[in-house]
Enzyme design. Structure first.
Site, mmCIF file in Angstrom:
data_model
loop_
_atom_site.group_PDB
_atom_site.id
_atom_site.type_symbol
_atom_site.label_atom_id
_atom_site.label_comp_id
_atom_site.label_asym_id
_atom_site.label_seq_id
_atom_site.Cartn_x
_atom_site.Cartn_y
_atom_site.Cartn_z
ATOM 1 N N ASP A 67 0.026 -21.310 64.653
ATOM 2 C CA ASP A 67 -0.444 -19.923 64.706
ATOM 3 C C ASP A 67 0.376 -19.043 65.646
ATOM 4 O O ASP A 67 0.199 -17.821 65.648
ATOM 5 C CB ASP A 67 -1.908 -19.874 65.164
ATOM 6 C CG ASP A 67 -2.881 -20.288 64.067
ATOM 7 O OD1 ASP A 67 -2.434 -20.512 62.932
ATOM 8 O OD2 ASP A 67 -4.083 -20.393 64.364
ATOM 9 N N LYS A 87 -7.340 -13.128 67.038
ATOM 10 C CA LYS A 87 -7.114 -12.935 65.598
ATOM 11 C C LYS A 87 -8.336 -13.409 64.837
ATOM 12 O O LYS A 87 -9.149 -14.207 65.325
ATOM 13 C CB LYS A 87 -5.866 -13.676 65.121
ATOM 14 C CG LYS A 87 -5.876 -15.204 65.316
ATOM 15 C CD LYS A 87 -6.638 -16.001 64.275
ATOM 16 C CE LYS A 87 -6.573 -17.506 64.548
ATOM 17 N NZ LYS A 87 -7.534 -18.281 63.710
#
Length: 285
Positions: free
Chosen positions: A141, A10
């Site tokens: 996350d 990401k």
């Protein structure tokens, strides 16, 4: 039967620290987007009761490895609610492409892939929301990787709102150092008072990362890399680093700059995608 699953990187397209809670955690606003560039996890379910990691990561003890912790967490909850026999086990191997300590979310992504993949392979029946709640126990996350959609995140990163940023091309570069996230978040010079804004306002403003100035001061290699990339394209830190990314409209433009890179720089070109490669793989099954 072996099954291979992507565990994507990401980027934090922007990251702002808006405050600090009494428990020491920081509140933030960030925009997550996935890359079509991944680790690969190969998972073989079995009935041997054990969760085995066939490719241990150097310097990471099994009890600390998020791959094993995610599998054990899912297994224990599934057994508790009667959707999995205690004999269930799995053998897991990882082909590691994402650098550790790079700000690309590799460990969190690995945990999320294990949760999503084993939920499918073991047929434990957890919803994505339930898996995301389990994932939050492993790291802030993890839920965004479980949900699999680009997202605007608030709180400590767990409050997710779907987002649809442009799917640009990125040159992602690693300066050869590892950055400790706790080290960044405890730095007294870290900016912690950026005013909270709406996603609409944030998308209209230039993107930046409140962690970048601290990391560039602490790590000369990161500073040199950002300075070099800025000569070619808008560039900034992702997460707490150490990786830096430069933004391009085309793949060819990104690859041209990668070819000019100094020998000490490690990098790759990838496209930003708003649907995780993990979820594209899941939908194909």
């Amino acid at each position: 039967m072996m099954h291979s699953w992507p565990s994507p990187a990401k980027l934090n397209l922007f990251l702002y620290i808006t405050g600090r809670r009494p428990d020491g955690y920081h509140t933030l606003q960030t925009l997550f987007q996935f890359l079509d560039y991944s680790d690969t996890l190969t998972i073989t379910p079995d009935n041997n009761r054990q969760i085995q990691l066939l490719t241990p990561l150097s310097g990471v003890a099994n009890e600390q490895n998020l791959i094993i912790r995610a599998a054990e967490l899912l297994k224990s909850h599934a057994i508790q609610r009667g959707s999995l026999p205690a004999s269930a086990g799995a053998r897991i191997a990882i082909d590691k492409r994402l650098p550790m300590g790079g700000g690309l979310g590799g460990g969190s992504s690995n945990a999320a892939t294990v949760l999503v993949a084993l939920n499918h392979l073991w047929q434990t029946g957890f919803t994505l929301d339930e898996l995301a709640a389990l994932g939050l126990q492993l790291g802030a996350d993890v839920p965004v990787f479980v949900k699999g959609e680009a997202a605007f995140a608030e709180g400590v990163g767990e409050q997710l709102h779907p987002a649809n940023p442009g799917e640009k091309w990125y040159l992602v570069a690693h300066p050869g150092v590892s950055v400790s996230t706790p080290q960044v978040f405890t730095d007294p010079q870290l900016k912690r008072d950026t005013p909270a804004r709406t996603i609409a306002a944030l998308l209209q403003a230039p993107f930046s990362n409140d962690c970048e100035s601290v990391v560039r001061k602490r790590f000369r290699e990161v500073d040199v890399l950002v300075s070099w990339l800025l000569e070619y394209a808008p560039s900034r830190l992702t997460g707490t680093g150490a990786c830096v990314f430069a933004e391009f409209n085309t793949e060819s433009a990104a690859r041209q700059v990668l070819e000019l890179a100094p020998k000490w720089m490690r990098g790759f070109v990838a496209r930003g995608v708003n649907v995780s490669p993990l979820h594209r793989a899941l939908s194909g099954r």
